[in-house]
Design an enzyme around this catalytic site. Structure first.
Site, PDB file in Angstrom:
ATOM      1  CB  CYS A  79      -0.993  -0.028   1.167  1.00 33.57           C
ATOM      2  SG  CYS A  79      -2.295   1.220   0.978  1.00 33.57           S
ATOM      3  CG  HIS A 186      -4.006  -3.236   2.883  1.00 36.35           C
ATOM      4  ND1 HIS A 186      -3.023  -2.718   3.674  1.00 36.35           N
ATOM      5  CD2 HIS A 186      -4.624  -2.174   2.299  1.00 36.35           C
ATOM      6  CE1 HIS A 186      -3.029  -1.394   3.590  1.00 36.35           C
ATOM      7  NE2 HIS A 186      -3.994  -1.038   2.756  1.00 36.35           N
ATOM      8  CD  GLU A 188      -1.925  -5.644   5.555  1.00 34.41           C
ATOM      9  OE1 GLU A 188      -1.521  -6.156   4.487  1.00 34.41           O
ATOM     10  OE2 GLU A 188      -2.080  -4.425   5.713  1.00 34.41           O
TER      11      GLU A 188
END
Lengths: 210, 259
Positions: A79, A186, A188
């Site tokens: 990001c 993202h 995660e």
């Protein structure tokens, strides 16, 4: 061991918890020397470009990031971490970034008759334009989580690994250059596909032949 | 193509997910982390946690719960209820939440939106807004009034004007709850949702009134809402996230089906 760079820009915890859930050892560091000597590095971040670049410079991390990337060891940007390795970002009235990847980062500008929200927020498909070791065992067009108002435009089209369509705009959502990979989305926060990508990164040797 | 999002809301008090039942008060229905994991495995796109008693008890949000959720859930989630200042926002975000939601506080002190956006980025700041239908007037030109404290207190803010102001101040998203539709299970207020989602450029989450999948289909196809929030619909097992997603998918609403 993955070293996650801490420069005060948000969601480190999410990245570390995601690594923990797949049993990948991690450590957090804001020390230039530690980062340079790391085995592999994740450069995450949410927030604004200008303050992030400023903090990196203040902490003396700019050079260690560049040197780490030159060392050939695996590097993953996420990001904002992806955006600020480019030359320039339109964010904050124009921000000179780290200049490690040729190109710039631009704002989503839709034609007036196209009603699209900015930020681009939510799950969208990642369409592979290259096969890359970090996409191993992930299906083409899998959904990943995005939240951003600016997107990367690499100058060298060969660096593009994947694209995403938002309204009429088709943008580069993942890039690679030798031992460097970087995503706009993202991993995660992208459920099982994201965890798979992180797992792939944790075992990648940093080599890539397009 | 960007998918429309299915969001499940969990109201938490004393570390339990709870649901208000008319005339009966609140009933505990489960453990927040367990329920969150179950919804994630069943295809929910995002979760919202409200610490519903933090505000009344004048205590900070239960950060242990936020940390527990973050350890187990790898999709975005937001946390609200009882945010008092930017320090509270920071705590919640550092505990692993993706976004933080402000509602009554933002009405009292709109500057909190600017401060939060500046410190943590716009994408972290969700404006929670409860609105109710009123007669159009000079004070409420959109015909919707902002209310706070779960609908118990009226304000002098027009809903559309407040949404636009919040966007200008740096809110990254609006979670729009219709007080009239809330709990009725007869569908979202599409008029209100259209009004607000047409009036701003940031994403709008429709909330209040979902009772069946067709309600989500309606609000996601007829308005510019990017997400629909459900609670009791899935908490009581009458519907599952996966069945709602199937129904949305069959109705040609773009949704994530590869969880």
């Amino acid at each position: 061991m993955i070293t996650v760079i801490d420069y005060g820009a948000g969601n480190l915890r999410s990245v570390c918890l995601a690594l923990e859930s797949i049993n990948v050892p991690w450590t957090i560091s804001s020390n230039p020397e530690e980062i340079l000597n790391a085995e592999r590095v994740i450069f995450p971040g949410v927030g604004a470009a200008a303050s992030a670049v400023k903090v990196l410079k203040e902490k003396g991390l700019e050079k260690s990031i560049a040197d780490f990337i030159s060392s050939g060891k695996p590097f993953l940007g996420i990001c904002l971490g992806t955006q600020i390795i480019f030359d320039f970002s339109e964010e904050d009235n124009g921000t000179e970034c780290l200049g490690l990847i040729p190109g710039k980062v631009v704002h989503f500008n839709f034609p007036e008759d196209e009603k699209k929200s900015v930020p681009h927020m939510g799950w969208n498909q990642v369409n592979f334009t290259k096969q890359h070791p970090i996409f191993k065992d992930i299906d083409e067009a899998s959904n990943f989580y995005f939240v951003h108002s600016f997107y990367p435009c690499p100058e060298v089209s060969e660096m593009e690994m994947a694209t995403t369509q938002y309204g009429s705009i088709n943008f580069t959502c993942a890039i690679s250059k030798n031992n460097l990979v970087a995503t706009q989305f993202h991993p995660e926060k992208s459920g099982r596909h994201g965890l798979q990508l992180l797992k792939n990164f944790s075992t990648w040797d940093g080599t890539y032949n397009a | 193509m960007l998918n429309k999002r299915l969001i499940v809301c969990l109201d938490v008090r004393n570390k339990k997910v709870t649901k208000g039942i008319k005339f009966k008060g609140n009933v505990d229905i489960g453990d927040p982390v367990e329920m969150a994991c179950q919804y994630v495995n069943d295809g929910v796109d995002e979760l919202v946690f409200y610490d519903i008693t933090a505000s009344a008890e004048k205590r900070p949000i239960d950060l242990d719960m936020v940390r527990d959720v973050a350890k187990n859930v790898f999709i975005p989630f937001s946390v609200g209820g009882g945010i008092r200042n930017v320090e509270d926002m920071r705590d919640v975000l550092l505990a692993g939440a993706e976004k933080v939601s402000v509602n009554s506080l933002a009405v009292r002190d709109p500057q909190i939106i600017n401060q939060g956006a500046e410190l943590f980025g716009k994408q972290c700041i969700v404006l929670g807004m409860d609105a109710q239908k009123v007669d159009k007037s000079a004070e409420f030109p959109s015909g919707y009034q902002v209310v706070i404290h779960g609908g118990r207190t009226e304000t002098d803010k027009d809903a559309l004007a407040w949404a636009i102001e919040a966007q200008k101040r740096g809110a990254g998203e609006i979670c729009l709850n219709s007080i009239d539709a809330d709990g009725m299970k007869s569908g979202y207020d599409t008029e209100l949702t259209s009004l607000i989602s047409n009036g701003v450029q940031i994403p709008v989450i429709a909330s209040g009134g979902a009772g069946q999948s067709s309600h989500l289909v309606e609000v996601l196809s007829k308005t510019h809402a990017e997400a629909a929030l459900v609670a009791s619909m899935v908490h009581y097992g009458t519907h599952s996230c996966s069945s709602i997603k199937e129904d949305l998918n069959n109705a040609d609403i773009p949704v994530r089906m590869d969880w």
